[in-house]
Scaffold this motif. Structure first.
Motif, PDB file in Angstrom:
ATOM      1  N   GLY A 351      37.552  -4.133 -35.026  1.00 24.66           N
ATOM      2  CA  GLY A 351      36.460  -3.535 -34.263  1.00 24.66           C
ATOM      3  C   GLY A 351      36.742  -2.085 -33.941  1.00 24.66           C
ATOM      4  N   ASP A 352      37.976  -1.794 -33.550  1.00 18.38           N
ATOM      5  CA  ASP A 352      38.378  -0.414 -33.265  1.00 18.38           C
ATOM      6  C   ASP A 352      38.404   0.424 -34.539  1.00 18.38           C
ATOM      7  OD1 ASP A 352      38.632  -1.194 -30.659  1.00 18.38           O
ATOM      8  OD2 ASP A 352      40.835  -1.313 -30.691  1.00 18.38           O
ATOM      9  N   PHE A 353      38.814  -0.195 -35.644  1.00 18.93           N
ATOM     10  CA  PHE A 353      38.830   0.482 -36.947  1.00 18.93           C
ATOM     11  C   PHE A 353      37.421   0.947 -37.318  1.00 18.93           C
ATOM     12  CE2 PHE A 353      38.481   0.044 -41.641  1.00 18.93           C
ATOM     13  CZ  PHE A 353      39.373   1.041 -42.008  1.00 18.93           C
ATOM     14  N   GLY A 354      36.438   0.088 -37.097  1.00 15.73           N
ATOM     15  CA  GLY A 354      35.047   0.450 -37.377  1.00 15.73           C
ATOM     16  C   GLY A 354      34.560   1.575 -36.481  1.00 15.73           C
ATOM     17  N   LYS A 355      34.983   1.530 -35.220  1.00 14.69           N
ATOM     18  CA  LYS A 355      34.593   2.603 -34.292  1.00 14.69           C
ATOM     19  C   LYS A 355      35.198   3.942 -34.714  1.00 14.69           C
ATOM     20  CE  LYS A 355      34.047  -0.410 -30.244  1.00 14.69           C
ATOM     21  NZ  LYS A 355      34.598  -0.779 -28.914  1.00 14.69           N
ATOM     22  N   ALA A 356      36.409   3.903 -35.260  1.00 17.43           N
ATOM     23  CA  ALA A 356      37.059   5.136 -35.713  1.00 17.43           C
ATOM     24  C   ALA A 356      36.294   5.753 -36.881  1.00 17.43           C
ATOM     25  CB  ALA A 356      38.504   4.848 -36.118  1.00 17.43           C
ATOM     26  N   ILE A 357      35.854   4.913 -37.818  1.00 22.41           N
ATOM     27  CA  ILE A 357      35.068   5.418 -38.946  1.00 22.41           C
ATOM     28  C   ILE A 357      33.750   6.006 -38.451  1.00 22.41           C
ATOM     29  CG2 ILE A 357      33.806   4.730 -41.027  1.00 22.41           C
ATOM     30  CD1 ILE A 357      36.006   2.720 -41.583  1.00 22.41           C
ATOM     31  N   LYS A 358      33.109   5.306 -37.534  1.00 25.43           N
ATOM     32  CA  LYS A 358      31.844   5.783 -36.977  1.00 25.43           C
ATOM     33  C   LYS A 358      32.040   7.118 -36.252  1.00 25.43           C
ATOM     34  CE  LYS A 358      28.080   4.405 -33.863  1.00 25.43           C
ATOM     35  NZ  LYS A 358      27.591   3.343 -32.930  1.00 25.43           N
ATOM     36  N   ALA A 359      33.142   7.237 -35.519  1.00 25.71           N
ATOM     37  CA  ALA A 359      33.420   8.492 -34.805  1.00 25.71           C
ATOM     38  C   ALA A 359      33.651   9.631 -35.782  1.00 25.71           C
ATOM     39  CB  ALA A 359      34.642   8.311 -33.905  1.00 25.71           C
ATOM     40  N   GLY A 360      34.283   9.329 -36.931  1.00 24.70           N
ATOM     41  CA  GLY A 360      34.514  10.354 -37.944  1.00 24.70           C
ATOM     42  C   GLY A 360      33.222  10.911 -38.503  1.00 24.70           C
ATOM     43  N   VAL A 361      32.271  10.022 -38.775  1.00 24.81           N
ATOM     44  CA  VAL A 361      30.953  10.459 -39.256  1.00 24.81           C
ATOM     45  C   VAL A 361      30.251  11.270 -38.179  1.00 24.81           C
ATOM     46  CG1 VAL A 361      28.687   9.703 -40.068  1.00 24.81           C
ATOM     47  CG2 VAL A 361      30.748   8.492 -40.823  1.00 24.81           C
ATOM     48  N   LYS A 362      30.299  10.755 -36.956  1.00 22.83           N
ATOM     49  CA  LYS A 362      29.605  11.408 -35.836  1.00 22.83           C
ATOM     50  C   LYS A 362      30.169  12.797 -35.565  1.00 22.83           C
ATOM     51  CE  LYS A 362      28.295  10.592 -31.004  1.00 22.83           C
ATOM     52  NZ  LYS A 362      28.471   9.693 -29.823  1.00 22.83           N
ATOM     53  N   SER A 363      31.487  12.980 -35.787  1.00 26.18           N
ATOM     54  CA  SER A 363      32.113  14.265 -35.490  1.00 26.18           C
ATOM     55  C   SER A 363      31.551  15.391 -36.349  1.00 26.18           C
ATOM     56  CB  SER A 363      33.629  14.169 -35.689  1.00 26.18           C
ATOM     57  OG  SER A 363      33.946  14.010 -37.063  1.00 26.18           O
ATOM     58  N   MET A 364      31.037  15.052 -37.535  1.00 29.73           N
ATOM     59  CA  MET A 364      30.541  16.072 -38.449  1.00 29.73           C
ATOM     60  C   MET A 364      29.020  16.255 -38.383  1.00 29.73           C
ATOM     61  SD  MET A 364      32.934  17.628 -39.894  1.00 29.73           S
ATOM     62  CE  MET A 364      34.718  17.485 -39.984  1.00 29.73           C
ATOM     63  N   LEU A 365      28.334  15.403 -37.655  1.00 32.81           N
ATOM     64  CA  LEU A 365      26.868  15.509 -37.606  1.00 32.81           C
ATOM     65  C   LEU A 365      26.380  16.839 -37.016  1.00 32.81           C
ATOM     66  CD1 LEU A 365      25.760  11.867 -36.667  1.00 32.81           C
ATOM     67  CD2 LEU A 365      25.820  12.976 -38.924  1.00 32.81           C
ATOM     68  N   PRO A 366      26.978  17.340 -35.910  1.00 34.78           N
ATOM     69  CA  PRO A 366      26.510  18.649 -35.424  1.00 34.78           C
ATOM     70  C   PRO A 366      26.696  19.753 -36.457  1.00 34.78           C
ATOM     71  CG  PRO A 366      27.810  17.530 -33.745  1.00 34.78           C
ATOM     72  CD  PRO A 366      27.979  16.743 -35.001  1.00 34.78           C
ATOM     73  N   ALA A 367      27.845  19.766 -37.140  1.00 37.09           N
ATOM     74  CA  ALA A 367      28.087  20.792 -38.156  1.00 37.09           C
ATOM     75  C   ALA A 367      27.088  20.676 -39.295  1.00 37.09           C
ATOM     76  CB  ALA A 367      29.512  20.675 -38.698  1.00 37.09           C
ATOM     77  N   ILE A 368      26.789  19.439 -39.705  1.00 40.94           N
ATOM     78  CA  ILE A 368      25.825  19.230 -40.792  1.00 40.94           C
ATOM     79  C   ILE A 368      24.439  19.693 -40.368  1.00 40.94           C
ATOM     80  CG2 ILE A 368      24.631  17.444 -42.134  1.00 40.94           C
ATOM     81  CD1 ILE A 368      27.304  15.881 -42.128  1.00 40.94           C
TER      82      ILE A 368
END
Length: 539
Positions: A351-368
């Motif tokens: 569950g935490d592993f999935g949250k980490a992947i989601k956070a990685g995507v989210k971290s780049m959304l403002p830049a995108i």
């Protein structure tokens, strides 16, 4: 259209003004895009269709319409067979993949392990600041790759020594483009040399080769070299200017690495989710694989490109004809696979592993999001002919000695207004060559150097510059915090560079460098004195 004169400056000036005043990038760029569209097109429907056409064109390749309508755009897309526009799409995919890699490295404890390892060898805050600087010098092959990789690699250690994310972003941004623009074996060097080759052929210049011309510009590229030298002095003497001091004081005293009033940077991981007892290979394995595979792909796709053009497979030709976007995507995908493997072998909570992947995507959304708006703004500015208008301001009747400093200032404003160094290179290098050939051939190399230097300065202070956006993203800094805190350093560098180019035009490079070094020394002494007085008064 060639250009609309002074009217073409309205959208970029509006965007820059709103960004600085409101600090709200999305709203500011959105308003500038609307204004630009209303100027570029005669009818309101065409304006909105034009904006739609530009945004869709970032992802799908089709013939753009001079007088767009929504139905016409859809028909053009259909006629083109819904072909993907791979450059922008590849850059977005690269950002997402690298965001996930960075998040997994943090989640697995690899970043913290590196911080412990480096902390045993780097014993001072000053040493932590030099880490991104030296990494930036080493990773010179491409500015995108540099900006994101250096920031993510250095962040665990700089966080440990309470370095503000704004300071890290400044170091990253002030090494990425400046080092790329003076290295011939980089994507920038290959692009510039390619432009010079076509210029030399068109103007029958045979005094030196394009490669030699590029090398000759390096010692005259005052802005790039002073930016790197100034950065070393800033770190050595712990000089913080303007709002950067506020960010640094907050980080040192309260361990607040970003402005708490703006909340966490998008995609920040909850420390409670981080795995314990991470290993350093969980950081180095993905990043080494990422670097090696990306460089190998850059050379491979470059060799294929050179061969398809019937050219010999040399390092320079490979760098000129490489597919940067594809190489970055595939290289980062390979790096992600390795990152997934090393993280999963540590048996994380899924569950935490999935949250980490989601956070990685989210971290780049403002830049995108900012990149998409910036690309759209640049397209509207291109329609209005802003760059062509700025280039037309150069008068060939001016005394030759003033040409380098004038072209530096024109290139700086063009880079600032359009948010692109490469676009400024492509527009002003041919124009500067034509002026030099007509007015004073000995000014060719100084004017080339002025174009390159001015473009980098404009790029550094432009909030719509992709390298500015990516440096903030890779360093975990709020975008506008990076823009505002970097501004004083860039302006000081630019003022000294302006004086350098003025002297260069009349007295030559050696005299110019003597004056430049003296000015830089005076600036550092003055800034140190101001810092000491500020520290004394606060105590």
């Amino acid at each position: 259209m060639e250009h609309l004169g002074w009217v073409s400056l309205i959208p970029p000036i509006l965007a820059l003004t709103l960004v600085i005043v409101t600090r709200k990038v999305f709203i500011s760029l959105g308003i500038a895009i609307l204004v630009g569209a209303f100027i570029a097109f005669d009818q309101i429907e065409q304006a909105f269709a034009g904006i739609f056409q530009t945004i869709i064109g970032l992802f799908i390749s089709f013939d753009a319409l001079d007088e767009p309508t929504f139905s016409g755009v859809f028909q053009s897309i259909s006629d083109a067979g819904f072909a993907l526009n791979d450059w922008e799409l590849y850059i977005i995919l690269f950002l997402i993949l690298l965001g996930i890699i960075a998040s997994l490295i943090t989640f697995s404890g690899g970043g913290e392990a590196f911080s412990r390892w480096a902390g045993n060898r780097i014993k001072t805050r000053k040493g932590a600041l030099f880490l991104p600087f030296f990494l930036g010098l080493v990773i010179f092959i491409d500015d995108y790759f540099n900006a994101l990789t250096v920031g993510n690699t250095s962040r665990p250690l700089t966080d440990r020594y309470r370095v503000s994310r704004a300071k890290l972003a400044y170091i990253v941004d002030s090494t990425s483009a400046p080092i790329c623009v003076i290295m011939p074996l980089s994507s920038w060097g290959a692009y510039i040399i390619g432009i010079m080759a076509s210029i030399f052929a068109a103007n029958q210049i045979v005094a030196y080769s394009p490669f030699e011309a590029f090398i000759y510009t390096v010692p005259m590229n005052f802005y790039a070299l002073i930016a790197l030298l100034f950065l070393v002095l800033i770190i050595l003497f712990n000089i913080d200017i303007g709002l950067m001091k506020k960010h640094e004081d907050r980080a040192k005293e309260h361990n607040q690495l970003t402005d708490p009033e703006k909340g966490d940077v998008a995609g920040s991981l909850d420390e409670k989710l981080l795995m314990k007892n991470g290993r350093i290979y969980q950081l180095f394995a993905p990043l080494l694989v990422l670097v090696i595979s990306t460089v190998a792909l850059l050379l491979y796709t470059g060799a294929q490109g050179a061969t398809s053009e019937g050219l010999p497979v040399t390092i320079l030709n490979m760098m000129e004809y490489t597919d940067i976007g594809l190489s970055l995507v595939i290289g980062s995908a390979i790096g992600l696979i390795v990152s997934l493997i090393v993280t999963l072998t540590a048996k994380p909570i899924m569950g935490d592993f999935g949250k980490a992947i989601k956070a990685g995507v989210k971290s780049m959304l403002p830049a995108i999001g900012i990149l998409i708006l910036a690309w759209t703004t640049i397209d509207m500015i291109g329609r209005l002919g802003t760059g062509n208008f700025l280039a037309s301001l150069i008068d060939q009747s001016i005394h030759p000695g003033f040409l380098p400093v004038m072209i530096f200032l024109i290139a700086a404003f063009s880079g600032l207004a359009t948010g692109t160094s490469w676009g400024t290179f492509g527009m002003l290098l041919p124009i500067s060559a034509q002026i030099a050939v007509t007015v004073e051939p000995t000014m060719l190399i100084p004017m080339f150097a002025a174009v390159l230097a001015g473009s980098i300065f404009g790029d550094h202070i432009s909030p719509i510059s992709d390298t500015t956006i990516l440096s903030a993203a890779g360093s975990g800094s709020h975008h506008m915090d990076h823009v505002i805190t970097q501004l004083p350093y860039a302006l000081i560098t630019a003022v000294i560079s302006t004086i350098g180019f003025l002297i260069l035009g009349f007295l030559g490079a050696i005299t110019a460098w003597i004056v430049v070094i003296l000015l830089l020394a005076i600036v550092v002494v003055v800034l140190q004195s101001i810092n000491r007085k500020t520290a004394t008064s606060s105590n």
